[in-house]
Design a protein around this motif. Structure first.
Motif, mmCIF file in Angstrom:
data_model
loop_
_atom_site.group_PDB
_atom_site.id
_atom_site.type_symbol
_atom_site.label_atom_id
_atom_site.label_comp_id
_atom_site.label_asym_id
_atom_site.label_seq_id
_atom_site.Cartn_x
_atom_site.Cartn_y
_atom_site.Cartn_z
ATOM 1 N N TYR A 120 -4.355 -1.904 4.403
ATOM 2 C CA TYR A 120 -4.669 -0.729 3.683
ATOM 3 C C TYR A 120 -5.176 -1.109 2.512
ATOM 4 N N ASN A 121 -6.268 -0.235 1.939
ATOM 5 C CA ASN A 121 -6.637 -0.363 0.767
ATOM 6 C C ASN A 121 -7.669 -1.703 0.568
ATOM 7 N N ILE A 176 -5.464 6.715 -0.531
ATOM 8 C CA ILE A 176 -5.023 5.812 0.180
ATOM 9 C C ILE A 176 -3.918 6.017 0.877
ATOM 10 N N VAL A 177 -4.011 5.586 2.330
ATOM 11 C CA VAL A 177 -3.082 5.780 3.257
ATOM 12 C C VAL A 177 -2.198 4.269 3.392
ATOM 13 N N ARG A 212 -10.587 6.707 12.900
ATOM 14 C CA ARG A 212 -10.297 5.405 13.351
ATOM 15 C C ARG A 212 -11.560 4.936 13.919
ATOM 16 N N PHE A 249 -8.381 11.891 8.539
ATOM 17 C CA PHE A 249 -9.263 10.734 8.400
ATOM 18 C C PHE A 249 -9.758 10.258 9.911
ATOM 19 N N ALA A 308 -1.736 10.534 2.637
ATOM 20 C CA ALA A 308 -2.358 9.679 1.636
ATOM 21 C C ALA A 308 -1.916 10.269 0.307
ATOM 22 N N PRO A 346 -14.153 10.217 4.925
ATOM 23 C CA PRO A 346 -13.060 9.563 5.706
ATOM 24 C C PRO A 346 -13.002 10.306 7.233
ATOM 25 N N SER A 376 0.451 7.100 9.477
ATOM 26 C CA SER A 376 -0.503 7.936 10.422
ATOM 27 C C SER A 376 -0.115 8.011 11.880
ATOM 28 N N ARG A 426 -13.167 1.620 4.345
ATOM 29 C CA ARG A 426 -12.084 1.394 3.948
ATOM 30 C C ARG A 426 -10.820 1.224 4.967
ATOM 31 N N THR A 427 -9.873 0.538 4.698
ATOM 32 C CA THR A 427 -8.636 0.553 5.754
ATOM 33 C C THR A 427 -7.669 1.375 5.405
ATOM 34 N N TYR A 428 -7.185 1.978 6.279
ATOM 35 C CA TYR A 428 -6.018 3.059 6.231
ATOM 36 C C TYR A 428 -4.908 2.556 6.887
#
Lengths: 360, 359
Positions: free
Chosen positions: B124-125, B68-69, B32, B30, B17, B5, B139, B133-135
């Motif tokens: 997210y998720n 998972i965030v 972006r 992680f 997370a 990540p 954050s 994956r989306t967070y």
């Protein structure tokens, strides 16, 4: 002292009644009220056998008052009209459906939705305004207020038209109310019995695509070739159901046995509507996720108002829609009830009252 | 080889997370994606704690991939703009809700109903179009396609406005879609939590009579005196329920615990609508007779499209509607989650990300 069924009203009547929860019917003498100023009196020629008649004869719902003369798909010929009756005359072909009274002053009644009036009076086994109990159409004569009488279009045969008075309106009303009649829409019909087969015919009359969803593969040929359905899905076949997921704008569910809703909700497109017109006697499981993720709806509907019933039967007249019936003599009724319990009929029994109901 | 990540994208990011179904959150490094032509980068100031975040960190719906965030009630300031972005400028106060992507070409997307797009991408998720994956918003920054970014109205405070991005739209959308906005009609709100308290405020803004239906008698005073509800009924009190039978035009059911639908259906008038927006993890019992005898319906609804979310924010700003919140520090989050599982919050936790998320 309470009068007997034979004495409580001035004119003699004869029919068949169930007297206990065995539901077995037998000859029964009773009486009908005099033709009041708003009443229409007619000689009953045919009466359809609705599955509700079977439930009521056996007191399945706990609401029956014995003796019970069932029958709410009643058709015949007018023999007398009251002085204030404007819509009908002697000789007219008419019908009476599931209701014979309501309060006429509530919101529902004001909106021609007598079927939802809290004081709605059922055609049989219900207390009428005069304190007596109503008796239905397994009988020789019927008297009802003009508001609860519909005209049967000239081109519709009386025997095959009779079941429209309950089965017909029960499916027509939700098709209209929930907007499931736009040509090009795809409608599912669950269950191919009295209600289901008429739903297919009405839906085709509206110009929508129709898929029958049934547990019985043996009904496929007739559904497609005779009733005009476009497709047939066997609900126990997971591959067929999977292929049809997310394809239907609406589904009319006529099944009154307990059954799973999840697969049916899955068949709906986003924003689709599943309308229940059968009433299982136990709650069903409602999976909430698919309802939410697709903004889908599960709704119910119960017969229709009188104005809508006339509209339905006129629509049927215009599109030559009748029920598929097996006409039976009065004394076959108990056997018919046994067969109905096993869904052994294509698709409605209709009693030939005019020719076979003989007083003792 | 699959990148970590931290490495999969060019911009560093930091958040908290959960790494397993205990749901316990902890610091997480992680990354972006680079800000593309259609993108907006948001420096996150606040993020609401939605009950879905709790369900997700504990994998209660069985669809969580760790780490998972969470966080989909995100508000902040624009700090970078893509070349094709004309709707926003640097420094704008913006929000990101539950969605960050959809196919844009299907019928539902074309009707501004991205929330019903079969290819919808959650904040997210979810899996992005690039396979990563989306967070979410627990954050420091987030990069989002401009289509899915909302403008927060000037007069709306960012912290108390954040929960509207999920809770707000989740009740606003069905109220509009199912026609639950006619002044004078009677709305029942089942459950007085994050969703429910916003539904009460919206209901009053639409001119409805509002009855709160709750299992907690101690919420009555606040429901009436602070939130503006007209009536309050304790659903475990049979006399109160009896008196309410057949009195409501609509009910919004925000409860995600397993509960009986029968009493709620009975409270509806003829043609009444019971709209469910809570997400129980098992099916509910639905009695069919009351649906049939009263031509009632039960319908679902899932958040709302982006256009409608903006409309909702503007409506709330006009009527001075925000959420009632408890502002917390990032490192309070695990305690907040425990309290949330016991409904011990009036009525939404909001994380003060900018002031308390530190590496």
């Amino acid at each position: 002292m309470a009068k007997s069924a034979e004495q409580e009203h001035p004119t003699k009547a004869f029919g068949w009644a169930a007297t206990d929860t065995s539901g077995v019917l037998s000859p029964f003498k009773f009486s009908r009220r005099e033709t009041g100023e708003k009443d229409v009196r007619f000689k009953v020629l045919y009466c359809g056998i609705c599955h509700s008649d079977l439930h009521m004869a056996k007191n399945d719902w706990g609401t029956s008052t014995y003796p019970i003369v069932p029958g709410h798909e009643i058709v015949g010929i007018v023999t007398e009209v009251g002085s204030k009756v404007g819509k009908f005359k002697v000789g007219d072909r008419v019908g009476v459906e599931c209701m014979v009274g309501a309060c006429h002053s509530c919101d529902s009644c004001d909106n021609d939705l007598e079927n939802y009036c809290p004081k709605m009076v059922f055609t049989y086994s219900a207390p009428y305004h005069d304190g007596t109990t109503t008796y239905g159409g397994y009988s020789d004569v019927m008297v009802a207020e003009e508001r609860y009488v519909v005209r049967i279009p000239d081109n519709l045969p009386l025997d095959a038209g009779a079941p429209l008075l309950c089965a017909g309106i029960t499916v027509y009303s939700p098709l209209q109310h929930f907007g499931l009649t736009k040509p090009g829409m795809h409608i599912g019909v669950v269950g191919l019995g009295g209600l289901g087969h008429v739903a297919v015919k009405f839906a085709k009359g509206f110009g929508v695509k129709v898929t029958v969803i049934s547990t019985s593969p043996s009904k496929k040929k007739e559904a497609i070739e005779h009733l005009g359905a476009d497709y047939f899905l066997v609900s126990r076949d997971p591959d067929q159901m999977q292929a049809a997921m997310g394809t239907m704008d609406g589904i009319i569910d006529t099944v009154s046995a307990v059954h799973p809703l999840l697969p049916l909700i899955g068949l709906l497109k986003s924003q689709g509507k599943l309308v229940m017109v059968g009433a299982p006697n136990r709650p069903l499981e409602l999976p909430v996720f698919p309802l939410i993720m697709g903004r889908k709806v599960v709704a119910g509907s119960c017969i229709g108002g009188m104005k809508e019933t006339q509209e339905m039967i006129d629509f049927a007249g215009k599109h030559n829609i009748t029920a598929d019936v097996e006409v039976i003599p009065m004394d076959y009724v108990n056997t018919a009830m046994e067969r109905l319990e096993k869904a052994d009929v294509r698709y409605r029994f209709v009693i030939d009252i005019g020719n076979t109901l003989k007083s003792a | 080889m699959v990148k970590s990540p931290e490495e999969e994208h060019p911009q560093k990011a930091f958040g908290w997370a959960a790494r397993d179904p205990s749901g316990t959150l902890s610091p997480f490094h992680f990354s972006r994606r680079e800000n593309g032509d259609e993108d907006v980068t948001v420096k996150i100031l606040y993020c609401g704690v939605c009950h879905s975040d709790l369900h997700s960190v504990k994998n209660e719906w069985g669809i969580t991939r760790y780490p998972i965030v969470p966080g989909h009630e995100i508000v902040g300031i624009v700090i970078q703009l893509g070349n094709n972005v004309k709707k926003f400028k640097m420094g704008d106060r913006v929000g990101v809700g539950v969605l960050v992507g959809s196919c844009k070409t299907c019928e539902t997307c074309q009707q501004d109903l991205e929330n019903y797009c079969p290819s919808m991408i959650f904040t997210y998720n979810s899996t992005s179009q690039d396979g990563t994956r989306t967070y979410g918003g627990y954050s420091d920054i987030v990069v989002v396609d401009q289509r899915y970014v909302l403008r927060i109205p000037d007069n709306m405070p960012l912290d108390a406005g954040a929960p509207l991005l999920c809770a707000g739209i989740t009740v606003y959308s069905p109220m509009k879609y199912y026609g639950m906005t006619e002044p004078g009609k009677h709305l029942g709100v089942a459950g007085l939590g994050g969703l429910g308290h916003v539904a009460v405020k919206l209901g009053k803004a639409f001119g409805l009579k509002v009855t709160v239906i709750s299992t907690s008698p101690n919420k009555e005073d606040e429901a009436i005196n602070k939130l503006g509800a007209d009536c309050f009924l304790v659903s475990t009190n049979p006399e109160k329920v009896q008196a309410a039978l057949g009195t409501m035009d609509y009910i919004i059911d925000t409860v995600s615990a397993i509960h009986s639908l029968g009493p709620l259906l009975a409270m509806l008038k003829l043609n009444g609508k019971l709209i469910t927006v809570g997400l129980p993890d098992k099916p509910l019992e639905l009695p069919i007779f009351p649906l049939v005898m009263g031509r009632k319906l039960i319908g679902g609804s899932d958040i709302g499209g982006i256009k409608e979310t903006q409309e909702m924010l503007d409506f709330c700003a006009k009527h001075n509607i925000t959420a009632d919140i408890e502002l917390i520090q990032m490192d309070y989050i695990n305690t907040a989650m425990k309290r949330l599982s016991k409904s011990d919050v009036k009525y939404r936790f909001v994380i003060d990300v900018a002031n308390s998320l530190s590496q």
